[in-house]
Enzyme design. Structure first.
Site, PDB file in Angstrom:
ATOM      1  N   LYS A  79       0.821  -1.252   0.143  1.00  0.00           N
ATOM      2  CA  LYS A  79      -0.096  -0.160   0.170  1.00  0.00           C
ATOM      3  C   LYS A  79       1.104   1.296  -0.150  1.00  0.00           C
ATOM      4  CE  LYS A  79      -4.046  -1.864   0.098  1.00  0.00           C
ATOM      5  NZ  LYS A  79      -3.771  -3.693   0.242  1.00  0.00           N
TER       6      LYS A  79
HETATM    7  C1  LIG Z   1     -10.121  -2.354  -1.133  1.00  0.00           C
HETATM    8  C2  LIG Z   1      -9.520  -3.136  -0.006  1.00  0.00           C
HETATM    9  N1  LIG Z   1     -10.035  -3.069   1.373  1.00  0.00           N
HETATM   10  C3  LIG Z   1      -9.572  -3.574   2.397  1.00  0.00           C
HETATM   11  C4  LIG Z   1      -8.339  -4.492   2.417  1.00  0.00           C
HETATM   12  C5  LIG Z   1      -7.934  -4.943   3.479  1.00  0.00           C
HETATM   13  O1  LIG Z   1      -6.596  -4.438   3.971  1.00  0.00           O
HETATM   14  P1  LIG Z   1      -5.731  -5.077   5.013  1.00  0.00           P
HETATM   15  O2  LIG Z   1      -4.981  -6.053   4.302  1.00  0.00           O
HETATM   16  O3  LIG Z   1      -5.029  -3.982   5.628  1.00  0.00           O
HETATM   17  O4  LIG Z   1      -6.754  -5.811   6.145  1.00  0.00           O
HETATM   18  C6  LIG Z   1      -7.648  -4.493   1.123  1.00  0.00           C
HETATM   19  C7  LIG Z   1      -6.466  -5.228   0.978  1.00  0.00           C
HETATM   20  O5  LIG Z   1      -5.836  -5.269  -0.077  1.00  0.00           O
HETATM   21  C8  LIG Z   1      -8.032  -4.027  -0.143  1.00  0.00           C
HETATM   22  O6  LIG Z   1      -7.701  -3.971  -1.366  1.00  0.00           O
END
Ligand SMILES: Cc1ncc(COP(=O)(O)O)c(C=O)c1O
Length: 397
Positions: A204
């Site tokens: 990210k």
């Molecule tokens: C659009 C979206 N929402 C939520 C998430 C979840 O993030 P995390 O891995 O920090 O829980 C991701 C992860 O890639 C994502 O692409």
């Protein structure tokens, strides 16, 4: 066609970790305090300063942030949540944690975002209005929130989503996993919705390995998330005795460590530099690919400043290669690609549980056939960028 192969594999995303970040993490490791502590507090304060958010609450993932935001608004199995069909499973699985109902919108054909039109269409298809509130026609579950997703870092039109939220008294929980940093109509993402949830996963905009942050302007919601991220332990009770604490809710174990926060603090200082570099690469790609036949380029964010988390092209029907062939040919040249996203209604779990009909999501279906994400990350060298451009030109021109 001459097949020029890079010496090493170029993944579609890689984190950029500076020597300063490594040094800060080492300092925490040596300090004797490695779990949540002073570094977490500092990271949260700096995040609020950066975004302009009133409250920033760190967690060990964005998924945890989405979960606790829904928990804070008191979501139950009698409720429903409107969200997009083009997202990662995390956005939707958190609704399922409560046995609530996800109602999916189709997406804009160019940006693949939830829009005013796609929201209204989903509402007309699935919901009825009673006394100013929205209910799902079949189950009578009450719609309580909207979760827009700023896919790839392109911001959703927040004013029109707010208009619908106000009309039906719905909370807005923005999934900004891709949108750090991003600006929408001169305001940072993190200051629009009731809650904004960021991800610090390895690929990210900034990373803490795994991690997330919720921003909100509601003090009581922030306090609820702080309580629930660490076992429902009332922090005030700690002060009474060295050993005494009170559990006031059955909470979760979602806290961020100081090791991760130390990395986050340095990444945050470098965030603008990363953002500029990703924007620069996206602009170079846009120019280089402008005349390539058979593909469409990602839309610019006309309402703000794109975070350029992802560079997603569309491989059109008249392209020399199919999307699979293009991805395979790039891989043969040592260039990685990815796909964002397989639509939610396509996954076996969601299909069998909610019986989504793909006919309701024609733009998401088309997107799924055509989309391909090319390498884009701040640490890409000019050579990496040129390799991608040369391979694309070689394959498609
Ligand atoms: C659009 C979206 N929402 C939520 C998430 C979840 O993030 P995390 O891995 O920090 O829980 C991701 C992860 O890639 C994502 O692409």
């Amino acid at each position: 066609m001459i097949q020029i192969k890079r010496k090493t594999f170029l993944p579609f995303a890689l984190p950029s970790i500076s020597e300063e970040a490594i040094e800060e993490v080492v300092q925490v490791l040596k300090s004797g305090w490695i779990t949540s502590g002073p570094k977490v507090k500092e990271f949260e304060k700096n995040f609020s300063d950066f975004t302009g958010a009133k409250e920033s609450i760190s967690l060990n993932s964005a998924t945890a942030g989405l979960h606790l935001s829904l928990e804070a608004i008191g979501l139950t199995e009698k409720d429903a949540v409107l969200t997009t069909s083009v997202t990662f499973t995390a956005t939707v699985e958190v609704i399922c944690y409560f046995k609530a109902l996800p109602i999916l919108t189709d997406v804009d054909p160019q940006t693949h975002l939830m829009t005013y039109e796609t929201l209204i269409e989903a509402i007309q298809r699935e919901c009825q209005e009673k006394n100013g509130a929205l209910y799902h026609k079949k189950t009578q579950k009450k719609v309580k929130a909207i979760i827009p997703v700023h896919l790839a870092g392109h911001t959703c039109d927040m004013e029109s989503i707010q208009e619908i939220a106000q009309r039906y008294k719905l909370y807005i929980i923005e999934d900004a996993a891709h949108a750090f940093p991003a600006i929408h109509k001169n305001k940072m993402i993190g200051t629009w919705g009731d809650f904004t949830v960021f991800s610090f996963y390895a690929t990210k905009g900034i990373t803490t390995g795994e991690g997330g942050m919720v921003t909100t302007s509601h003090k009581e919601h922030a306090d609820r998330i702080r309580l629930m991220r660490l076992h429902g332990i009332n922090r005030e009770s700690f002060n009474r005795q060295g050993w005494y604490y009170e559990v006031v809710e059955a909470g979760y174990k979602y806290n961020l460590t100081d090791i991760a926060a130390a990395l986050g603090i340095v990444q945050l200082k470098e965030a603008n530099q990363f953002w500029e570099r990703r924007t620069e690469i996206a602009n170079i790609y846009n120019q280089a690919f402008a005349n390539l036949p058979g593909i469409s380029l990602p839309s610019e964010d006309s309402n703000g400043k794109h975070s350029w988390h992802l560079y997603r092209i569309l491989v059109n029907n008249d392209c020399k290669l199919t999307r699979e062939e293009l991805s395979w040919e790039l891989k043969k040249r040592n260039i990685g690609t990815s796909l964002h996203f397989i639509p939610i209604f396509h996954h076996p779990y969601y299909k069998k549980t909610f019986h989504f009909k793909k006919e309701n999501y024609p733009n998401a279906c088309k997107m799924y056939e055509q989309t391909l994400s090319l390498p884009l990350f701040a640490g890409m060298t000019q050579g990496d960028v040129s390799d991608v451009i040369e391979a694309m030109q070689d394959l498609l021109a």
